[in-house]
Design an enzyme around this catalytic site. Structure first.
Site, PDB file in Angstrom:
ATOM      1  N   SER A 163     -12.078-155.426  51.147  1.00 50.33           N
ATOM      2  CA  SER A 163     -12.628-156.345  52.270  1.00 50.33           C
ATOM      3  C   SER A 163     -12.767-155.659  53.262  1.00 50.33           C
ATOM      4  O   SER A 163     -12.183-153.458  53.916  1.00 50.33           O
ATOM      5  CB  SER A 163     -11.499-156.863  52.112  1.00 50.33           C
ATOM      6  OG  SER A 163     -11.086-157.934  51.525  1.00 50.33           O
TER       7      SER A 163
HETATM    8  N1  SAH Z   1      -7.356-156.974  48.603  1.00 52.32           N
HETATM    9  C1  SAH Z   1      -8.462-156.073  48.167  1.00 52.32           C
HETATM   10  C2  SAH Z   1      -9.934-156.836  47.755  1.00 52.32           C
HETATM   11  C3  SAH Z   1      -9.610-156.991  46.944  1.00 52.32           C
HETATM   12  S1  SAH Z   1     -10.947-157.992  46.250  1.00 52.32           S
HETATM   13  C4  SAH Z   1      -8.401-154.772  48.627  1.00 52.32           C
HETATM   14  O1  SAH Z   1      -8.145-154.463  49.718  1.00 52.32           O
HETATM   15  O2  SAH Z   1      -9.238-153.781  48.173  1.00 52.32           O
HETATM   16  C5  SAH Z   1     -10.630-160.145  45.754  1.00 52.32           C
HETATM   17  C6  SAH Z   1      -9.856-159.522  44.308  1.00 52.32           C
HETATM   18  O3  SAH Z   1      -9.431-160.482  43.888  1.00 52.32           O
HETATM   19  C7  SAH Z   1     -11.052-158.693  43.370  1.00 52.32           C
HETATM   20  O4  SAH Z   1     -10.583-157.712  43.535  1.00 52.32           O
HETATM   21  C8  SAH Z   1     -10.953-160.370  41.991  1.00 52.32           C
HETATM   22  O5  SAH Z   1     -10.472-159.533  40.754  1.00 52.32           O
HETATM   23  C9  SAH Z   1      -9.470-160.552  42.544  1.00 52.32           C
HETATM   24  N2  SAH Z   1      -8.855-161.870  41.890  1.00 52.32           N
HETATM   25  C10 SAH Z   1     -10.297-163.309  42.100  1.00 52.32           C
HETATM   26  N3  SAH Z   1      -9.111-164.075  41.207  1.00 52.32           N
HETATM   27  C11 SAH Z   1      -7.872-163.919  40.751  1.00 52.32           C
HETATM   28  C12 SAH Z   1      -6.908-164.435  40.649  1.00 52.32           C
HETATM   29  N4  SAH Z   1      -6.544-166.061  40.007  1.00 52.32           N
HETATM   30  N5  SAH Z   1      -5.983-163.720  40.874  1.00 52.32           N
HETATM   31  C13 SAH Z   1      -5.759-162.512  40.963  1.00 52.32           C
HETATM   32  N6  SAH Z   1      -6.421-162.388  41.579  1.00 52.32           N
HETATM   33  C14 SAH Z   1      -7.790-162.317  41.344  1.00 52.32           C
END
Ligand code: SAH
Length: 241
Positions: free
Chosen positions: A91
């Protein structure tokens, strides 16, 4: 003589152990300043005139260039989201800071993050909270972030691969919960796992329509209130729900 020894020791340490990642210190300071300006500019929407000192200190400390693919290190301190593989993104630093600030995390808090991704947000939370639990649904991303966080010395972060919709019941209840992928609704298991008085930050909306960052607060009587903060753009929360 003593002075010469002290001077000699000083130079020895400067040259033998140059500061690691020193080339990124200035860009990181610049990024923190930009994020603080963004936060001040968004004050009327967020209701907070400035980021808390804990959030600012964590942003200034965590080396974002370690959480992006090697070829992206040069862009790590742009106030931008970046691709991290598997169609996912790390993000934007301002959004990371804002979400962390909205949760009002304190030292000693137990925090849950859904969507580990690169692990950067988990590291920011780990600088402030007591214990961080983070769930990622894409196995290679979750495993890589877990190794990275351990190798950086974050012994207060536990990661797991799974569907974060259902939370982490064995570790509940949490003082704060952060969802870093956009959901169509607030997952009821996460409300259940939030302590009364606790905060949850979650982007709500579909992939192709406007999403809003929401601040959810669980009252002492168990009821919840929602506040819409800002329009945002997140990857979707996937999984079987
Ligand atoms: N917080 C992260 C950014 C994440 S982007 C950082 O600091 O880099 C969102 C993430 O959520 C992605 O990696 C995606 O695979 C994950 N995601 C999507 N659906 C999910 C679910 N149901 N459970 C866990 N993770 C999930």
């Amino acid at each position: 003589m003593k002075r010469h020894f002290a001077l000699g020791a000083f130079f020895f340490f400067c040259f033998a152990f140059p500061s690691r990642g020193g080339e990124f210190d200035a860009p990181r300071r610049k990024m923190v300043a930009e994020v603080q300006r963004d936060a001040a500019g968004a004050a009327s929407s967020t209701g907070s005139p400035a980021l808390g000192p804990g959030v600012v200190a964590a942003l200034g400390k965590v080396e974002r260039h370690r959480f992006v693919p090697a070829g992206m290190a040069a862009f790590a301190y742009y106030n931008r989201p970046l691709p991290i593989g598997h169609g996912q993104t790390i993000s934007q630093p301002f959004i990371v800071a804002l979400m962390t600030d909205l949760m009002k995390v304190k030292a000693g808090d137990k925090v849950l993050e859904i969507g580990t991704g690169s692990g950067y947000q988990a590291a920011i939370l780990a600088e402030i909270a007591g214990q961080v639990y983070s769930i990622e649904i894409i196995e290679p991303l979750g495993k890589q972030a877990g190794y990275l966080l351990k190798s950086l010395g974050y012994s207060n972060v536990e990661t797991r691969v799974g569907d974060g919709y259902y939370g982490w019941p064995e570790a509940a209840p949490f003082d704060a919960i952060m969802v870093t992928a956009a959901a169509s609704h607030v997952p009821p298991p996460l409300i259940k796992q939030l302590k009364p008085g606790g905060h949850m930050v979650i982007p709500l909306g579909s992939q192709f329509m406007v999403q809003y960052l929401m601040l959810v607060e669980k009252q002492q009587d168990g009821s919840v209130t929602n506040r819409q903060i800002l329009p945002v753009r997140f990857v979707p929360l996937t999984g079987g729900h």
